[in-house]
Design an enzyme around this catalytic site. Structure first.
Site, PDB file in Angstrom:
ATOM      1  N   GLU A 113       0.915  -1.166   0.223  1.00 34.56           N
ATOM      2  CA  GLU A 113       0.475  -0.158   0.008  1.00 34.56           C
ATOM      3  C   GLU A 113       0.881   1.475   0.649  1.00 34.56           C
ATOM      4  O   GLU A 113       0.288   2.147  -0.961  1.00 34.56           O
ATOM      5  CB  GLU A 113      -0.574  -0.080   1.199  1.00 34.56           C
ATOM      6  CG  GLU A 113      -0.240  -0.372   2.917  1.00 34.56           C
ATOM      7  CD  GLU A 113      -1.671  -0.305   3.644  1.00 34.56           C
ATOM      8  OE1 GLU A 113      -2.754  -0.216   3.368  1.00 34.56           O
ATOM      9  OE2 GLU A 113      -0.987  -0.323   4.945  1.00 34.56           O
ATOM     10  N   ASP A 114       1.918   1.473   0.133  1.00 36.61           N
ATOM     11  CA  ASP A 114       2.511   2.525   0.218  1.00 36.61           C
ATOM     12  C   ASP A 114       3.577   3.283  -0.367  1.00 36.61           C
ATOM     13  O   ASP A 114       4.173   4.091  -1.216  1.00 36.61           O
ATOM     14  CB  ASP A 114       3.974   2.074   1.862  1.00 36.61           C
ATOM     15  CG  ASP A 114       2.720   2.977   3.086  1.00 36.61           C
ATOM     16  OD1 ASP A 114       1.660   2.691   2.794  1.00 36.61           O
ATOM     17  OD2 ASP A 114       3.419   2.450   4.352  1.00 36.61           O
TER      18      ASP A 114
END
Length: 157
Positions: A113-114
């Site tokens: 997600e990052d």
């Protein structure tokens, strides 16, 4: 006095303190403590693991190197390298005595997600089981914790 720093607020503050604070020894020890925190290393994780095999060490080292590269430009709002958070997570998992695969997943947990690492990349590098763990943590982030008060309220009803 003007101190030029890119965006690392803590480092900038320490640089400024070093140049103006009368107690250089205190400032130097603060700076060493900060640098030591940044040097959160693979060795810190491995020493927390209980009796890791060569294969366990190799897996955790591979995950560490993978996230160090993937998150190399990723910083927290404080300016601290994001890798510090990942290492602290992995150390906590290792202290609980969990498996090397779980420790590796702890290192990898924010990669999807990052920083745009795909589940396919994680599967190719680390296998289905670790990808499953990483995706499970990623999915947990989508759920909102409603708190103990809401739970008590539902029990009251």
């Amino acid at each position: 006095m003007v101190v030029s720093c890119e965006f690392d607020l803590v480092e900038c503050t320490l640089t400024l303190l070093t140049s103006i604070h009368p107690n250089k020894l205190l400032v130097n020890s603060l700076q060493k403590g900060y640098t030591k925190g940044l040097m959160a290393t693979l060795a810190n994780i491995l020493e927390k693991m209980s009796a890791p095999t060569k294969a366990d060490k190799a897996l955790v080292e591979k995950a560490y190197n993978f996230v160090a590269e993937a998150h190399k430009d990723h910083k927290r709002f404080s300016g601290e390298p994001y890798l510090v958070h990942l290492v602290e997570t992995a150390k906590g998992i290792a202290e609980l005595g969990l498996s090397a695969k779980t420790v590796a997943a702890g290192l990898l947990h924010d990669s999807i997600e990052d920083v745009g690492v795909t589940p396919e990349q994680i599967t190719a590098e680390f296998g289905k089981e670790i990808c499953f763990l990483v995706e499970g943590v990623t999915k947990l982030g989508r759920y909102k914790y409603r708190g103990a008060e809401r739970h008590r309220e539902s029990l009251r009803k």
